[in-house]
Scaffold this motif. Sequence first.
Motif: not given
Length: 129
Positions: A27, A29-31, A33-35, A109
Amino acid sequence: MKLPVLQVKELLEGGGFKWIDHLATTNIEPEFIDDTSKTVVLITESDFQPGHYANATFKFMLVGCEIQIFYKKNVDFDIASAEIELQRFFIANGWQVEISREHDYDPDTGQLTKTIYIDKQEPILERRN
């Protein structure tokens, strides 16, 4: 034997691919995902099955990984050359490139993406008592 995703992650970490900003397994990492300012490579397991049966058992595991590349929005390198180098790197290190999918855009994205499937036969060492 290490899990295939860990084998591939360690291989890529030592491969000197400066265009890869982050490696993730299973997966993202959340930090990240949108970067869209980083090129992120996600490694997931795509195959892990026994193969070559003999003497009432199997002799190797067929292991495989899906490599998903999420390119940063402002790419400052030649994508095609980077992908060719990456695939040749896998082959030189004992993996086979089974599928190299077309480029696509991530609907969330807007990043250009690429998916590559690799696999190899991993021998199983017999245990002796």
